[in-house]
Design an enzyme around this catalytic site. Structure first.
Site, short mmCIF file in Angstrom:
data_model
loop_
_atom_site.label_atom_id
_atom_site.label_comp_id
_atom_site.label_asym_id
_atom_site.label_seq_id
_atom_site.Cartn_x
_atom_site.Cartn_y
_atom_site.Cartn_z
N SER A 79 -2.15 -10.91 -3.58
CA SER A 79 -3.00 -10.94 -4.77
C SER A 79 -2.76 -12.28 -5.47
O SER A 79 -1.70 -12.89 -5.28
CB SER A 79 -2.59 -9.81 -5.71
OG SER A 79 -3.17 -9.98 -6.99
N TYR A 132 4.03 -5.11 -10.08
CA TYR A 132 3.05 -5.32 -8.99
C TYR A 132 3.06 -6.78 -8.58
O TYR A 132 3.14 -7.13 -7.39
CB TYR A 132 1.68 -4.88 -9.49
CG TYR A 132 0.52 -5.21 -8.57
CD1 TYR A 132 0.29 -4.47 -7.41
CD2 TYR A 132 -0.36 -6.25 -8.88
CE1 TYR A 132 -0.78 -4.75 -6.58
CE2 TYR A 132 -1.44 -6.54 -8.06
CZ TYR A 132 -1.65 -5.80 -6.91
OH TYR A 132 -2.71 -6.09 -6.09
N LYS A 143 4.05 -8.48 -4.96
CA LYS A 143 3.13 -9.30 -4.16
C LYS A 143 3.72 -10.68 -3.88
O LYS A 143 3.47 -11.28 -2.83
CB LYS A 143 1.77 -9.41 -4.86
CG LYS A 143 1.00 -8.08 -4.91
CD LYS A 143 0.62 -7.59 -3.52
CE LYS A 143 -0.39 -6.46 -3.54
NZ LYS A 143 -0.78 -5.99 -2.21
#
Ligand SMILES: NC(=O)c1ccc[n+]([C@@H]2O[C@H](COP(=O)([O-])OP(=O)(O)OC[C@H]3O[C@@H](n4cnc5c(N)ncnc54)[C@H](OP(=O)(O)O)[C@@H]3O)[C@@H](O)[C@H]2O)c1
Length: 258
Positions: free
Chosen positions: A149, A162, A166
């Site tokens: 991402s 998160y 990533k």
């Protein structure tokens, strides 16, 4: 002179795409299958994967469906075993499935949430890559494509864990590329920006927030899942044979915005 168009051909290749019952994963699976690959559709729900397989095979694409919760060791092993039994090898692994259970300031997150995010977003792609490694080695090469991402590169808001997971996936990819180059195995990472799927619904369903995001983007709009597939097809195919350890953004210019 050999044909460049033909170097995109994936006929005879076998590709596993985790989290491919919908969203970005489904589009990626469609793209790979349209270029000729035999694809394995996978997600936690057998019913959902069966629906996609039915849709694909009715269009003449080659697909099977194997349910796999990527956080569960026995299901990961079953996915690989079933793929090999059915298609006789593995050439491409797309680690696409991921979770983001919280939008919260980093100090508010629970330790259990941290563990869950790392298990699904980092540990599972690592183990799945390891499980496919012997098959790719046997074939004399392969391609691992990890879906990270823009959050791996640039911190957003309320997405701290998160984002951290990533970033770890990104570095895992570079290490895979470095260590497995000797076996002909390439590894690359794609960093999507905001893409219209269920996963990101909390962002794009908030009209004010969406307008704010779109205003800052050079392309002035969010992306669609099918806009991620072409890059994966390139990285999976011989057209991308010299590409490894790379980080490719597909983000409407998010990383140069502001
Ligand atoms: N959408 C965005 O804006 C965006 C931006 C940047 C990066 N990404 C990344 O893109 C990837 C795909 O996201 P998406 O937006 O396409 O999400 P999505 O539309 O919600 O689809 C997620 C897919 O993963 C499956 N899945 C969820 N948890 C799973 C698990 N534990 N094991 C196996 N499969 C699981 C889901 O099916 P089941 O529910 O049936 O399991 C579904 O097929 C993710 O890695 C995400 O981090 C998305």
């Amino acid at each position: 002179m050999s044909s460049i168009k033909e170097s995109f051909d994936l006929e005879g290749k076998v590709a596993i795409i985790t989290g491919s019952s919908k969203g970005i994963g489904k589009s990626i699976a469609q793209g790979l299958a349209e270029f000729g690959a035999s694809v394995v559709i996978s997600s936690r729900s057998q019913e959902s994967v069966d629906k996609v397989v039915e849709e694909f095979t009715s269009k003449g694409l080659k697909a099977i469906g194997v349910a796999c919760h990527i956080g569960k060791a026995d299901q990961r092993e079953f996915l690989i075993k079933k793929t090999n039994e059915h298609f006789g090898g593995i050439d491409v692994l797309v680690n696409n499935a991921a979770i983001n259970p919280v939008y919260a300031p980093i100090e508010k997150a629970e330790e259990a949430v941290f563990d869950k995010i790392m298990d699904i977003n980092v540990k599972a792609p690592w183990i799945l890559s390891n499980l496919t490694w012997p098959f790719m080695q046997q074939r004399g090469g392969g391609s691992v494509i990890n879906i990270a991402s823009v959050e791996a590169l640039h911190p957003g808001e309320g997405l701290g864990l998160y984002s951290t997971s990533k970033a770890a996936l990104l570095m895992l990819t570079k290490n895979l590329a470095k260590e497995w180059g000797q076996y002909g195995i390439r590894a690359n990472v794609i960093c999507p920006g905001l893409i219209k799927t269920k996963f990101s619904a909390a962002l794009w369903q908030n009209e004010k927030l969406l307008q704010k995001i779109e205003k800052t983007l050079p392309v002035s709009r969010m992306g669609m899942p099918n806009e991620m597939a072409g890059l994966v097809c390139l990285l999976a195919s011989d057209a991308g044979a010299y590409m490894t350890g790379g980080v490719y953004n597909a983000d409407g210019g998010y990383m140069i915005a502001g």
